[in-house]
Scaffold this active site. Structure first.
Site, PDB file in Angstrom:
ATOM      1  CD  GLU A 106       2.196   0.436  -9.289  1.00 20.85           C
ATOM      2  OE1 GLU A 106       1.205   0.654  -9.651  1.00 20.85           O
ATOM      3  OE2 GLU A 106       2.504  -0.647  -8.716  1.00 20.85           O
ATOM      4  CD  GLU A 124       1.301  -2.253  -3.307  1.00 20.60           C
ATOM      5  OE1 GLU A 124       0.929  -3.013  -3.750  1.00 20.60           O
ATOM      6  OE2 GLU A 124       0.886  -0.935  -2.957  1.00 20.60           O
TER       7      GLU A 124
END
Ligand SMILES: *[C@@H]1O[C@H](CO)[C@@H](O)[C@H](O)[C@H]1NC(C)=O
Ligand SMILES: *[C@@H]1O[C@H](CO)[C@@H](O)[C@H](O)[C@H]1NC(C)=O
Ligand SMILES: *[C@@H]1O[C@H](CO)[C@@H](O)[C@H](O)[C@H]1NC(C)=O
Ligand SMILES: *[C@@H]1O[C@H](CO)[C@@H](O)[C@H](O)[C@H]1NC(C)=O
Ligand SMILES: *[C@@H]1O[C@H](CO)[C@@H](O)[C@H](O)[C@H]1NC(C)=O
Ligand SMILES: *[C@@H]1O[C@H](CO)[C@@H](O)[C@H](O)[C@H]1NC(C)=O
Ligand SMILES: *[C@@H]1O[C@H](CO)[C@@H](O)[C@H](O)[C@H]1NC(C)=O
Ligand SMILES: *[C@@H]1O[C@H](CO)[C@@H](O)[C@H](O)[C@H]1NC(C)=O
Length: 389
Positions: free
Chosen positions: A190, A303
């Site tokens: 990220e 995820e």
């Protein structure tokens, strides 16, 4: 937007940095229609982390009924739990006690985790290497002799000290434990999201997004050249992970694989739509983008999952009105896991066990995404029985 109503993203920040980052961060869940903005810094300010003491003690004593023999002298001989089925493509895994400055992850605890995980999947991904996590995991796989590969995370923050420390810890682990069970090195989590967030953007194609990709490419190339200098017995793929809508073609041309978080909970999708939304969002946002590049790297869902509890009533359901509950985790599992296997989707279910430190630090549903609770007890769910790649 109200922070609690918006819900906190459990997973977007690598654990290594969460404990030490005082600045405000925003999580943007980008879809065309839905944007969830969450301020985290204000919530965490002043919270003293004490998770480590309790979590490490539960690691060593809290193995629980599912696996009483885990600390036997031979970690490769352990009692299987018949409720567990090897039906998952992969799992996202963070051991207890993996976040500086409160390390506490133990070899016994990680061995027990790997024993349990090996009954559910043959693949895991980690987020970072602080607290010796990469070595603990590779050693646990070696000791248990289970069929397991790992995508090891090398966390990147805006501070090169963090990257270099993580990189070095990872390469030490590879040197000491070999690469047989290493499926890839995930360089950064990220980073594009974080950099765009700082300038209030959601467009990974803009100058900030491209600059972030260039920054990442430097690190990726550093990892590649370190790998090649060490001449391991096999080629280790080097990849990158971000939220589903934060990839650009620049980064995708540079990686051997990519991993995207795709969270129906945070996208405020109803539980009924959760599995099909995950599949179609991932296809249209990530797979299709990768397919438009010359490299077309393999893409995994980094995820996906559904929370089972919340520390506040405001965050007990998402904005589509679907609650965080065992029953909804069960529904998502029942509608996603075997179907995704059949479709050939590579995914890392989020996640192995609850992470109590996230409840302390972030509240909301943060700490409650595990199939196992924080004492490593299986929640009230039934694991489906199907095959996976
Ligand atoms: C632990 O291992 C021993 C010896 O392998 C076995 O006899 C015993 O049944 C196991 N205990 C549990 C709880 O599975
Ligand atoms: C890291 O873990 C490995 C595997 O258990 C162990 O050999 C090594 O001593 C540990 N290093 C540190 C600094 O704790
Ligand atoms: C990087 O982080 C380390 C440890 O958190 C800190 O000591 C150092 O000052 C930081 N360096 C920069 C350039 O921010
Ligand atoms: C970024 O560019 C890709 C094509 O290169 C496009 O598919 C995508 O929609 C763009 N994203 C945004 C947010 O504009
Ligand atoms: C790889 O080895 C070359 C030649 O010894 C050296 O110049 C370079 O710095 C090394 N790169 C890394 C990342 O270790
Ligand atoms: C659910 O969350 C509440 C509030 O944080 C907590 O008191 C309770 O123990 C949690 N329940 C479970 C089963 O974890
Ligand atoms: C699997 O593929 C079917 C057909 O494309 C699709 O409808 C479904 O949503 C997919 N499910 C998952 C979990 O990937
Ligand atoms: C466990 O889940 C089942 C099915 O969802 C439910 O009927 C049962 O009441 C739950 N048991 C407990 C202890 O929550």
């Amino acid at each position: 937007m109200n922070e609690e109503a918006a819900g906190l993203n459990p997973s977007s920040y690598a654990p290594q940095e969460k404990a030490s980052s005082p600045r405000s961060k925003f999580w943007l869940w980008g879809t065309v229609a839905i944007v969830t903005i969450v301020a985290i810094g204000g919530i965490v300010a002043g919270v003293v982390l004490s998770r480590h003491k309790s979590s490490s003690s539960s690691t060593s004593t809290g193995g629980g009924g599912s696996n009483k023999n885990s600390s036997s002298s031979d970690p490769s001989s352990f009692t299987k739990n018949p409720a567990l089925k090897n039906s998952f493509y992969g799992f996202a895994y963070t051991p207890l006690g993996a976040i500086l400055p409160d390390c506490g992850a133990t070899q016994d605890g990680v061995i027990q985790d790997i024993q349990l995980l090996s009954q559910l999947t043959t693949r895991i991904r980690t987020y970072g290497s602080d607290c010796n996590v990469s070595s603990l995991v590779l050693n646990a796989i070696k000791q248990t002799q289970v069929d397991m590969t790992v995508f090891l995370g090398i966390y990147i923050s805006d501070n090169d000290t963090v990257y270099e420390r993580q990189r070095d810890l990872t390469f030490t682990a590879l040197q000491n434990f070999g690469v047989d069970h290493v499926a890839g090195l995930t360089v950064g989590n990220e980073v594009i999201l974080d950099r765009l967030t700082l300038v209030g953007s959601q467009n990974p194609n803009d100058t900030t997004g491209i600059a972030a990709a260039e920054f990442l490419k430097d690190k990726i190339s550093d990892v590649r050249s370190t790998l090649s200098n060490m001449s391991f017995s096999k080629t280790i793929p080097v990849g990158y992970a971000d939220a589903g809508s934060y990839f650009n073609t620049d980064i995708l041309e540079a990686v051997d694989y990519a991993m995207a978080n795709v969270h129906p909970w945070f996208a405020d999708v109803t539980i009924d739509q959760s599995a099909s939304w995950t599949a179609s969002y991932f296809q249209s946002t990530d797979i299709d983008l990768a397919a438009s590049t010359t490299k077309n790297p393999p893409f995994y869902i980094a995820e996906t999952g559904w929370p089972t509890n919340s520390s506040t009533t405001a965050a007990a359901q998402n904005q589509a009105g679907s609650p965080a509950s065992d029953a909804n985790l069960q529904f998502f599992i029942d509608n996603f896991v075997c179907q995704a296997n059949q479709n050939g989707t590579g995914y890392f279910f989020f996640e192995y066990m609850d992470e109590p430190w996230k409840t302390t630090q972030y509240g909301g549903v943060e700490g409650y995404w595990g199939l196992f609770d924080s004492n490593k007890q299986l929640k009230n769910i039934t694991i489906p029985d199907c095959t996976h790649k």
